[in-house]
Scaffold this motif. Structure first.
Motif, PDB file in Angstrom:
ATOM      1  N   TRP A  98      96.051  37.121  19.190  1.00  0.00           N
ATOM      2  CA  TRP A  98      95.529  38.400  19.639  1.00  0.00           C
ATOM      3  C   TRP A  98      96.879  38.031  21.543  1.00  0.00           C
ATOM      4  N   ALA A  99      97.001  36.956  21.362  1.00  0.00           N
ATOM      5  CA  ALA A  99      97.527  36.573  22.799  1.00  0.00           C
ATOM      6  C   ALA A  99      99.053  37.349  22.983  1.00  0.00           C
ATOM      7  N   GLN A 100      98.889  37.164  20.990  1.00  0.00           N
ATOM      8  CA  GLN A 100     100.724  37.690  20.827  1.00  0.00           C
ATOM      9  C   GLN A 100     100.746  39.383  20.830  1.00  0.00           C
ATOM     10  N   VAL A 101      99.599  40.327  20.866  1.00  0.00           N
ATOM     11  CA  VAL A 101      99.812  41.640  20.528  1.00  0.00           C
ATOM     12  C   VAL A 101     100.027  42.556  21.964  1.00  0.00           C
ATOM     13  N   ALA A 102     100.473  43.053  22.196  1.00  0.00           N
ATOM     14  CA  ALA A 102     100.957  43.834  23.366  1.00  0.00           C
ATOM     15  C   ALA A 102      99.962  45.852  23.409  1.00  0.00           C
ATOM     16  N   ALA A 103      99.990  45.920  22.206  1.00  0.00           N
ATOM     17  CA  ALA A 103      99.782  47.130  21.793  1.00  0.00           C
ATOM     18  C   ALA A 103      99.490  47.500  20.317  1.00  0.00           C
ATOM     19  N   LEU A 104      98.176  48.479  20.338  1.00  0.00           N
ATOM     20  CA  LEU A 104      97.809  48.864  18.952  1.00  0.00           C
ATOM     21  C   LEU A 104      97.967  50.511  19.431  1.00  0.00           C
ATOM     22  N   ARG A 105      98.936  50.713  18.339  1.00  0.00           N
ATOM     23  CA  ARG A 105      99.255  52.896  18.294  1.00  0.00           C
ATOM     24  C   ARG A 105      98.706  53.421  17.291  1.00  0.00           C
ATOM     25  N   SER A 106      98.355  54.220  17.547  1.00  0.00           N
ATOM     26  CA  SER A 106      98.433  55.680  17.037  1.00  0.00           C
ATOM     27  C   SER A 106      98.902  56.988  16.678  1.00  0.00           C
ATOM     28  N   GLY A 107     100.067  57.084  15.836  1.00  0.00           N
ATOM     29  CA  GLY A 107     100.254  58.645  16.043  1.00  0.00           C
ATOM     30  C   GLY A 107     100.347  59.131  14.540  1.00  0.00           C
ATOM     31  N   TYR A 108     101.457  59.591  13.728  1.00  0.00           N
ATOM     32  CA  TYR A 108     101.491  59.645  12.520  1.00  0.00           C
ATOM     33  C   TYR A 108     101.361  58.422  11.706  1.00  0.00           C
ATOM     34  N   SER A 109     101.324  57.369  12.425  1.00  0.00           N
ATOM     35  CA  SER A 109     100.868  55.879  11.544  1.00  0.00           C
ATOM     36  C   SER A 109     100.058  55.218  12.503  1.00  0.00           C
ATOM     37  N   ALA A 192      87.722  59.921  13.706  1.00  0.00           N
ATOM     38  CA  ALA A 192      88.396  59.907  12.584  1.00  0.00           C
ATOM     39  C   ALA A 192      88.021  58.501  12.036  1.00  0.00           C
ATOM     40  N   GLU A 193      87.564  57.570  10.700  1.00  0.00           N
ATOM     41  CA  GLU A 193      87.563  56.463  10.026  1.00  0.00           C
ATOM     42  C   GLU A 193      88.285  55.483  11.224  1.00  0.00           C
ATOM     43  N   ALA A 194      89.613  55.861  10.922  1.00  0.00           N
ATOM     44  CA  ALA A 194      90.765  54.780  10.722  1.00  0.00           C
ATOM     45  C   ALA A 194      91.066  55.313  12.739  1.00  0.00           C
ATOM     46  N   ASP A 195      90.654  56.127  13.286  1.00  0.00           N
ATOM     47  CA  ASP A 195      91.074  55.827  15.123  1.00  0.00           C
ATOM     48  C   ASP A 195      89.734  54.927  15.337  1.00  0.00           C
ATOM     49  N   GLN A 196      88.655  55.075  14.901  1.00  0.00           N
ATOM     50  CA  GLN A 196      87.479  54.190  15.477  1.00  0.00           C
ATOM     51  C   GLN A 196      88.074  53.252  14.773  1.00  0.00           C
ATOM     52  N   VAL A 197      88.564  52.501  13.841  1.00  0.00           N
ATOM     53  CA  VAL A 197      88.699  51.202  13.364  1.00  0.00           C
ATOM     54  C   VAL A 197      89.697  50.352  14.718  1.00  0.00           C
ATOM     55  N   MET A 198      91.016  51.569  15.094  1.00  0.00           N
ATOM     56  CA  MET A 198      91.756  50.930  15.474  1.00  0.00           C
ATOM     57  C   MET A 198      91.234  51.019  16.846  1.00  0.00           C
ATOM     58  N   ALA A 199      90.386  51.771  17.541  1.00  0.00           N
ATOM     59  CA  ALA A 199      89.874  51.191  18.654  1.00  0.00           C
ATOM     60  C   ALA A 199      89.064  50.660  18.559  1.00  0.00           C
ATOM     61  N   ASP A 200      88.204  49.827  17.860  1.00  0.00           N
ATOM     62  CA  ASP A 200      87.009  48.613  18.241  1.00  0.00           C
ATOM     63  C   ASP A 200      88.764  47.720  18.374  1.00  0.00           C
ATOM     64  N   LEU A 201      89.649  47.699  17.403  1.00  0.00           N
ATOM     65  CA  LEU A 201      90.559  46.751  17.708  1.00  0.00           C
ATOM     66  C   LEU A 201      91.837  46.507  19.245  1.00  0.00           C
ATOM     67  N   ARG A 202      91.911  47.358  19.334  1.00  0.00           N
ATOM     68  CA  ARG A 202      92.292  47.650  20.998  1.00  0.00           C
ATOM     69  C   ARG A 202      90.569  46.717  22.254  1.00  0.00           C
ATOM     70  N   GLU A 203      90.066  46.973  21.449  1.00  0.00           N
ATOM     71  CA  GLU A 203      89.317  46.652  22.503  1.00  0.00           C
ATOM     72  C   GLU A 203      88.406  44.824  21.902  1.00  0.00           C
ATOM     73  N   LEU A 204      88.825  44.982  21.464  1.00  0.00           N
ATOM     74  CA  LEU A 204      88.673  43.213  20.455  1.00  0.00           C
ATOM     75  C   LEU A 204      90.152  42.650  21.368  1.00  0.00           C
ATOM     76  N   ARG A 205      90.832  42.635  20.920  1.00  0.00           N
ATOM     77  CA  ARG A 205      92.180  42.062  22.101  1.00  0.00           C
ATOM     78  C   ARG A 205      92.031  42.166  23.939  1.00  0.00           C
ATOM     79  N   GLU A 206      91.308  43.265  23.927  1.00  0.00           N
ATOM     80  CA  GLU A 206      91.655  42.777  25.074  1.00  0.00           C
ATOM     81  C   GLU A 206      90.515  41.473  25.959  1.00  0.00           C
ATOM     82  N   THR A 207      89.579  41.663  25.096  1.00  0.00           N
ATOM     83  CA  THR A 207      88.586  40.574  25.395  1.00  0.00           C
ATOM     84  C   THR A 207      88.816  39.268  24.719  1.00  0.00           C
ATOM     85  N   ARG A 208      89.610  39.210  23.789  1.00  0.00           N
ATOM     86  CA  ARG A 208      90.296  37.779  23.566  1.00  0.00           C
ATOM     87  C   ARG A 208      92.005  37.221  23.870  1.00  0.00           C
TER      88      ARG A 208
END
Length: 244
Positions: A98-109, A192-208
């Motif tokens: 998680w320390a190496q992750v800068a962002a999690l982006r959602s667009g057309y992919s 949508a399901e994938a968008d919710q998963v991405m939102a949860d991943l962003r939250e986890l990255r911020e906390t960890r």
């Protein structure tokens, strides 16, 4: 004699390590199984009933097609735990602390961006524009229903309820997604399901991202178990066509 108040507390067992949460595309898995059934049915039929070069062509075609079908449908997965994100794509496995992750982006992919600038697509979390539009329509209907049921200054906020008046599937948003079409947190819009998963991943990255156990380097491994058979099948096909 030692009194109870001076007794040392019994040692506590170590906390078990958290298991990976796995995200896959159910539509991709269903499509992959169907394609494999068709390919294997046609391939084995040609292998056992064909004559001349047909069995060899069928064998080469299966060696090429089957690994590719598995790679693009059954293989993709995203493994998540408190320390890292492991992305299994068709031809590579990427492990990102998680320390190496800068962002999690959602667009057309959906993609993860490392602090080095490298980008890795999340094949297991495909974006569905249809699911996004459906979630937006459901959100609008839920908001309209909330306004209709509210009275005076005590108007209730529809955002705390899901479709049909049910509470959000993820409660306070601490989960990492699940089955279904749309999800809602207690304070957020319907997604949508994938968008919710991405939102949860962003939250986890911020906390960890600053946790000591979430440090480390990014590792990338090629999936030779997929590339090898597919390459062998392609070479065999070229040889068979060349010899006529």
């Amino acid at each position: 004699m030692t009194t109870p108040e001076h007794q040392s507390p019994a040692p506590q067992p170590p906390a078990p390590e958290s298991e990976d949460r796995v995200h896959r595309s159910s539509a991709g898995i269903a499509g992959g199984v169907l394609l494999l059934v068709i390919v294997l049915w046609l391939g084995f039929d040609a292998l056992f009933t064909g004559d001349g070069r047909t069995p060899w062509l069928a064998l080469a075609a299966m060696l090429l097609v089957v690994p590719l079908v598995i790679a693009f449908t059954l293989r993709p997965a995203v493994y998540v735990d408190r320390d890292r994100l492991r992305v299994r794509n068709p031809f590579r496995v990427i492990v990102l602390p998680w320390a190496q992750v800068a962002a999690l982006r959602s667009g057309y992919s959906n993609e993860v961006v490392a602090k080095s600038g490298a980008k890795y697509q999340l094949w297991a979390l495909p974006v569905s524009l249809r699911a996004r539009k459906r979630a937006a329509r459901q959100e609008a209907r839920a908001a309209a229903a909330g306004e209709h049921e509210a009275s005076g200054a005590g108007a209730g906020r529809a955002g705390a309820f899901g479709v049909g008046g049910r509470r959000g599937v993820l409660g306070g948003g601490g989960g990492l997604g699940g089955r279904g079409v749309s999800y809602r947190t207690a304070s957020g819009p319907l997604r949508a399901e994938a968008d919710q998963v991405m939102a949860d991943l962003r939250e986890l990255r911020e906390t960890r991202e600053n946790a000591e156990s979430a440090q480390g380097e990014i590792s990338v491994r090629w999936a030779y178990e997929v590339v090898g058979p597919a390459l062998a099948g392609a070479v065999l096909l070229v040889v068979l066509w060349a010899v006529g």
